[in-house]
Design an enzyme around this catalytic site. Sequence first.
Site, PDB file in Angstrom:
ATOM      1  N   ASP A  68       0.871  -1.172   0.000  1.00 47.77           N
ATOM      2  CA  ASP A  68       0.000   0.000   0.000  1.00 47.77           C
ATOM      3  C   ASP A  68       0.908   1.220   0.000  1.00 47.77           C
ATOM      4  O   ASP A  68       1.959   1.221   0.652  1.00 47.77           O
ATOM      5  CB  ASP A  68      -0.932   0.006   1.210  1.00 47.77           C
ATOM      6  N   HIS A 176      10.240   4.436  -3.629  1.00 51.78           N
ATOM      7  CA  HIS A 176       9.644   3.872  -2.413  1.00 51.78           C
ATOM      8  C   HIS A 176       9.355   2.374  -2.547  1.00 51.78           C
ATOM      9  O   HIS A 176       9.722   1.573  -1.690  1.00 51.78           O
ATOM     10  CB  HIS A 176       8.349   4.647  -2.121  1.00 51.78           C
TER      11      HIS A 176
HETATM   12  P1  IMP Z   1      -2.436   2.015  -3.645  1.00 45.29           P
HETATM   13  O1  IMP Z   1      -1.182   1.577  -3.016  1.00 45.29           O
HETATM   14  O2  IMP Z   1      -2.720   1.219  -4.886  1.00 45.29           O
HETATM   15  O3  IMP Z   1      -3.590   2.060  -2.702  1.00 45.29           O
HETATM   16  O4  IMP Z   1      -2.163   3.469  -4.187  1.00 45.29           O
HETATM   17  C1  IMP Z   1      -2.623   4.643  -3.563  1.00 45.29           C
HETATM   18  C2  IMP Z   1      -2.541   5.804  -4.532  1.00 45.29           C
HETATM   19  O5  IMP Z   1      -1.173   6.160  -4.732  1.00 45.29           O
HETATM   20  C3  IMP Z   1      -3.126   5.569  -5.919  1.00 45.29           C
HETATM   21  O6  IMP Z   1      -3.728   6.774  -6.329  1.00 45.29           O
HETATM   22  C4  IMP Z   1      -1.933   5.261  -6.764  1.00 45.29           C
HETATM   23  O7  IMP Z   1      -2.129   5.629  -8.110  1.00 45.29           O
HETATM   24  C5  IMP Z   1      -0.873   6.093  -6.113  1.00 45.29           C
HETATM   25  N1  IMP Z   1       0.430   5.454  -6.246  1.00 45.29           N
HETATM   26  C6  IMP Z   1       0.816   4.256  -5.734  1.00 45.29           C
HETATM   27  N2  IMP Z   1       2.084   3.990  -6.062  1.00 45.29           N
HETATM   28  C7  IMP Z   1       2.510   5.042  -6.816  1.00 45.29           C
HETATM   29  C8  IMP Z   1       3.727   5.332  -7.472  1.00 45.29           C
HETATM   30  O8  IMP Z   1       4.700   4.566  -7.462  1.00 45.29           O
HETATM   31  N3  IMP Z   1       3.773   6.506  -8.133  1.00 45.29           N
HETATM   32  C9  IMP Z   1       2.732   7.377  -8.181  1.00 45.29           C
HETATM   33  N4  IMP Z   1       1.562   7.144  -7.611  1.00 45.29           N
HETATM   34  C10 IMP Z   1       1.452   5.977  -6.929  1.00 45.29           C
END
Ligand code: IMP
Length: 192
Positions: A68, A176
């Site tokens: 996440d 990250h």
């Molecule tokens: P999740 O980890 O899929 O819940 O992502 C949460 C939010 O952060 C979403 O809007 C993703 O598009 C964004 N996000 C996750 N990882 C990245 C990344 O590596 N770069 C840019 N946005 C990210």
Amino acid sequence: MQLVFATNNSNKIKEVQALIPDHIKLLSLEAIGCYEDIPETQNTIEGNAIQKATYIKEKYGYDCFADDTGLEVEVLNGQPGVFSARYAGEQRSAEDNMTKLLMEMQNKTNRNAQFKTVVALHLNNKQYTFTGICEGEIIENKQGGNGFGYDPIFKPKGFKETFAEMELSLKNKIGHRGKAISQLVGLLNSKN
Ligand code: IMP
């Protein structure tokens, strides 16, 4: 060794696949017959990563990991953080999220931000978490067409280009998710 990566995000799979050694076979959710939305209802990034990995382990029985990620902006007291995916609404649109964030950041001089990824792993009935952070800044206009999510407006510290202007290999090295996954790979290698 087989390990499920509990995500439906093809961009994440691409990033992570490039970091996982060949002897570990990554299984997708589709490969284990999981077509449902995995619950993500916790109020921390770590909580959501653990919730997703635990859901798959308990319901499908596979060793697995989930990530996440949140974008934490200093001048917004760490927002959007755990709410990054739905920042501009339930449609979870990357374009809408970036537009909203750029509006919030209008006229702000402190542009410091960081991406934080937590990876949660269930392996042999033990649970592990790994955290990766990448510091940088929110730029004023979108730049670049690679990557996904907030990549076009995030410039990592020490670089002139945004994540969306970088090759995947460079984003993985300094980013990250790459940092968290490297720790996961270290643990997996130590078990072999
Ligand atoms: P999740 O980890 O899929 O819940 O992502 C949460 C939010 O952060 C979403 O809007 C993703 O598009 C964004 N996000 C996750 N990882 C990245 C990344 O590596 N770069 C840019 N946005 C990210």
